[in-house]
Scaffold this motif. Structure first.
Motif, PDB file in Angstrom:
ATOM      1  N   ARG A 136      46.177  45.470  35.626  1.00  0.00           N
ATOM      2  CA  ARG A 136      45.284  45.072  36.710  1.00  0.00           C
ATOM      3  C   ARG A 136      44.133  46.073  36.863  1.00  0.00           C
ATOM      4  O   ARG A 136      42.973  45.693  37.007  1.00  0.00           O
ATOM      5  N   LEU A 137      44.457  47.356  36.785  1.00  0.00           N
ATOM      6  CA  LEU A 137      43.422  48.392  36.918  1.00  0.00           C
ATOM      7  C   LEU A 137      42.449  48.365  35.735  1.00  0.00           C
ATOM      8  O   LEU A 137      41.249  48.584  35.916  1.00  0.00           O
ATOM      9  N   MET A 182      40.072  45.532  36.362  1.00  0.00           N
ATOM     10  CA  MET A 182      39.087  45.924  37.374  1.00  0.00           C
ATOM     11  C   MET A 182      38.040  46.848  36.781  1.00  0.00           C
ATOM     12  O   MET A 182      36.844  46.737  37.078  1.00  0.00           O
ATOM     13  N   ALA A 183      38.484  47.775  35.914  1.00  0.00           N
ATOM     14  CA  ALA A 183      37.539  48.697  35.281  1.00  0.00           C
ATOM     15  C   ALA A 183      36.582  47.947  34.366  1.00  0.00           C
ATOM     16  O   ALA A 183      35.382  48.256  34.317  1.00  0.00           O
ATOM     17  N   ASP A 209      35.621  44.808  34.703  1.00  0.00           N
ATOM     18  CA  ASP A 209      34.677  44.081  35.573  1.00  0.00           C
ATOM     19  C   ASP A 209      33.617  45.034  36.129  1.00  0.00           C
ATOM     20  O   ASP A 209      32.425  44.692  36.161  1.00  0.00           O
ATOM     21  N   ALA A 210      34.053  46.202  36.544  1.00  0.00           N
ATOM     22  CA  ALA A 210      33.100  47.180  37.075  1.00  0.00           C
ATOM     23  C   ALA A 210      32.121  47.630  36.007  1.00  0.00           C
ATOM     24  O   ALA A 210      30.925  47.805  36.269  1.00  0.00           O
TER      25      ALA A 210
END
Length: 194
Positions: free
Chosen positions: A114-115, A118-119, A121-122
């Motif tokens: 999940r992290l 997110m990374a 996407d960022a």
């Protein structure tokens, strides 16, 4: 006349505290022949009582140790015998089973995935904003160049208009300047339409 060492011994404080006291009270100071500082002290006027230390002194450590000793000690086994020499290095016996460990590992792997998403996407957002900022920078530089060119045209046209108004030139020169002025206006209009 006392040295800082003598003053500190007499007042039962450190040398640094004695030096600070002499500065604070603005006591007269001088130097001996060997270079040591002397302080003139009248103990009848001084009336100094040292303050107790505040903060992390030995009392704080003793209180912490008493609190630690009062708490329940960890059960420690070493070859079946309690061993108080290795209290600091003791490890509790594992309570969780291998099934619980496997579920915890799976939960950690899901959290890592999940992290990472997110990374990613960022990072994509960052790249998109960077490209946008680069485009805006190019547009800003182009607008600055066009503004500079327009200011130069305005200055030239104002000179032409001022020359026509003053009437310093002959009729032929006035007509020529008026033609240049019209050509400059047409050129500026064409450049603006692009």
């Amino acid at each position: 006349m006392l040295t800082y060492a003598d003053l500190s011994a007499r007042l039962k404080i450190s040398r640094e505290a004695a030096r600070a006291l002499a500065r604070r009270r603005r006591l007269p100071r001088s130097r001996r022949d060997d270079g040591k500082a002397l302080v003139s002290v009248d103990f009848s006027e001084l009336r100094y009582t040292p303050r107790p230390r505040c903060g992390g002194g030995a009392d704080h450590i003793a209180a912490s140790m008493a609190k630690t000793e009062a708490s329940e000690p960890l059960p420690l086994r070493w070859n079946g015998v309690l061993d108080h020499y290795f209290d600091a290095f003791s490890v509790r016996e594992p309570v969780s089973t291998s099934l619980e460990n496997a579920s915890e590992i799976e939960a950690f792997k899901a959290e890592i995935a999940r992290l990472e998403a997110m990374a990613a996407d960022a990072r994509a957002d960052f790249e998109r904003e960077r490209e946008r900022a680069d485009r805006l920078d190019v547009e800003l530089k182009q607008a600055a160049a066009e503004t500079t060119a327009a200011n130069a045209w305005v200055a030239r046209l104002e000179e032409e208009v001022a020359a026509l108004r003053t009437g310093r030139s002959t009729a032929g020169q006035a007509a020529l300047r008026l033609g240049h002025l019209a050509a400059a206006i047409v050129g500026a209009d064409r450049a603006a339409r692009r």
